[in-house]
Design an enzyme around this catalytic site. Structure first.
Site, PDB file in Angstrom:
ATOM      1  N   LYS A 149     -15.622  -7.503   5.559  1.00 31.39           N
ATOM      2  CA  LYS A 149     -14.921  -8.721   5.895  1.00 31.39           C
ATOM      3  C   LYS A 149     -14.544  -8.642   7.187  1.00 31.39           C
ATOM      4  O   LYS A 149     -13.708  -9.874   7.607  1.00 31.39           O
ATOM      5  CB  LYS A 149     -13.351  -7.927   4.815  1.00 31.39           C
ATOM      6  CG  LYS A 149     -13.287  -8.365   3.342  1.00 31.39           C
ATOM      7  CD  LYS A 149     -12.468  -7.749   2.863  1.00 31.39           C
ATOM      8  CE  LYS A 149     -12.420  -7.181   1.460  1.00 31.39           C
ATOM      9  NZ  LYS A 149     -10.368  -6.537   1.069  1.00 31.39           N
TER      10      LYS A 149
ATOM     11  N   SER B   4      -3.049  -7.565   2.400  1.00 33.32           N
ATOM     12  CA  SER B   4      -2.570  -7.529   4.267  1.00 33.32           C
ATOM     13  C   SER B   4      -3.262  -9.344   4.882  1.00 33.32           C
ATOM     14  O   SER B   4      -3.497  -9.472   5.938  1.00 33.32           O
ATOM     15  CB  SER B   4      -3.638  -6.830   4.702  1.00 33.32           C
ATOM     16  OG  SER B   4      -3.603  -5.415   3.978  1.00 33.32           O
TER      17      SER B   4
ATOM     18  N   HIS C 178       0.615  -1.148  -0.174  1.00 31.71           N
ATOM     19  CA  HIS C 178       0.188   0.227  -0.234  1.00 31.71           C
ATOM     20  C   HIS C 178       0.988   1.186   0.022  1.00 31.71           C
ATOM     21  O   HIS C 178       0.633   2.541  -1.140  1.00 31.71           O
ATOM     22  CB  HIS C 178      -1.011  -0.408   1.307  1.00 31.71           C
ATOM     23  CG  HIS C 178      -1.700  -0.616   1.095  1.00 31.71           C
ATOM     24  ND1 HIS C 178      -1.733  -1.779   2.930  1.00 31.71           N
ATOM     25  CD2 HIS C 178      -3.143  -1.360   0.770  1.00 31.71           C
ATOM     26  CE1 HIS C 178      -3.267  -2.988   1.881  1.00 31.71           C
ATOM     27  NE2 HIS C 178      -3.958  -2.304   1.400  1.00 31.71           N
TER      28      HIS C 178
ATOM     29  N   ARG D 216      -1.700  -5.120  -8.839  1.00 32.15           N
ATOM     30  CA  ARG D 216      -0.150  -6.359  -8.220  1.00 32.15           C
ATOM     31  C   ARG D 216      -0.456  -7.051  -9.481  1.00 32.15           C
ATOM     32  O   ARG D 216       0.269  -7.296  -9.744  1.00 32.15           O
ATOM     33  CB  ARG D 216      -1.047  -6.994  -6.927  1.00 32.15           C
ATOM     34  CG  ARG D 216      -0.838  -6.456  -5.689  1.00 32.15           C
ATOM     35  CD  ARG D 216      -1.228  -7.050  -4.123  1.00 32.15           C
ATOM     36  NE  ARG D 216      -2.758  -6.842  -4.967  1.00 32.15           N
ATOM     37  CZ  ARG D 216      -3.862  -6.901  -3.817  1.00 32.15           C
ATOM     38  NH1 ARG D 216      -3.009  -7.275  -3.090  1.00 32.15           N
ATOM     39  NH2 ARG D 216      -4.846  -6.863  -3.752  1.00 32.15           N
TER      40      ARG D 216
END
Ligand code: ADP
Length: 164
Positions: A43, A130, A19, A92
Site C-alpha cells: 500500500k 487508518s 485497532h 468493522r
C-alpha cells in the site's frame, strides 16, 4: 496448560483507537497478544515499518500482556513461529467481511492449525480506518478523538514536514 497466544496482524499505518479497541478485547481473552506489524507493504505506507512498530509499542505499553513485533512473509508462518493459537482480526462492517472471510479461509488452507477469530469494535469505531485518519489529518482536520496521543503527534510531525 500452555499459554494461549493471539496474533493481531495488520499494517497499522498508523494504529488507531479502533485497532486498540480490538487489541484490548483480545488481551482479555488470551494470555498473551502479539500486535504484528506487517513489513510487506503493497500500500505504500505513510510511516516506515520501524515507525509503525514504535507507535504500536508506545500505545500498548500500558497493557501488560500485549507486545509489539513486526513480521515479513506469510502470516501463517509467523503464527507458527510464535507458537500462537489464533489470529485476531477486527470486523468493522459487512464491507470488511468478504475480504476477511477469504483471508481466513486461505490462511486455514495454508496451515490447518491457524484459527481466525473476528472481534467487533465499539460501535463508535466502526467507521474508523487508518486511511481515513491519514486523509483527514493531511487536509488539516482534527483526528484527536480517533488516534492515541503518540500517533497524533507523529501525524502532526509527518504532515507538517512532508504533506501527502
Ligand atoms: P490490513 O492492511 O491488514 O487490513 P489494518 O492495519 O488496516 O491492516 O487493519 C488491521 C486489522 O485491524 C484488520 O483486522 C482490520 O479489520 C482491523 N481494523 C482496522 N480498523 C479498525 C477499526 N476501526 N475497528 C476495528 N478493527 C479495525
Amino acid at each position: 496448560m500452555a499459554m494461549r497466544i493471539a496474533i493481531c496482524p495488520g499494517s497499522f499505518d498508523p494504529i488507531t483507537n479502533g485497532h486498540l479497541d480490538v487489541i484490548q478485547r483480545a488481551a482479555r481473552l488470551f494470555d498473551r497478544v502479539v500486535v504484528a506489524v506487517a513489513v510487506n507493504q503493497p500500500k505504500g505506507p505513510l510511516f516506515s515499518t520501524a515507525e509503525r512498530l514504535e507507535l504500536v509499542r508506545q500505545v500498548v505499553v500500558a497493557l501488560p500482556n500485549v507486545e509489539a513485533d513486526s513480521f515479513s512473509g506469510l502470516l501463517v508462518d509467523y503464527v507458527a513461529q510464535r507458537g500462537a493459537h489464533a489470529v485476531v482480526r477486527g470486523l468493522r462492517a459487512v464491507s470488511d467481511f468478504e475480504f476477511e472471510f477469504q483471508l481466513a479461509l486461505m490462511n486455514r488452507k495454508l496451515n490447518e492449525q491457524v484459527e481466525t477469530i473476528f472481534m467487533m469494535p465499539r460501535e463508535s469505531y466502526t467507521f474508523l480506518s487508518s486511511r481515513l485518519v491519514k486523509e483527514i489529518a493531511s487536509l488539516g482536520g482534527d483526528v484527536a478523538e480517533f488516534v492515541p496521543p503518540p500517533v497524533l503527534e507523529a501525524l502532526k510531525r509527518r504532515l507538517t514536514s512532508n504533506p501527502i
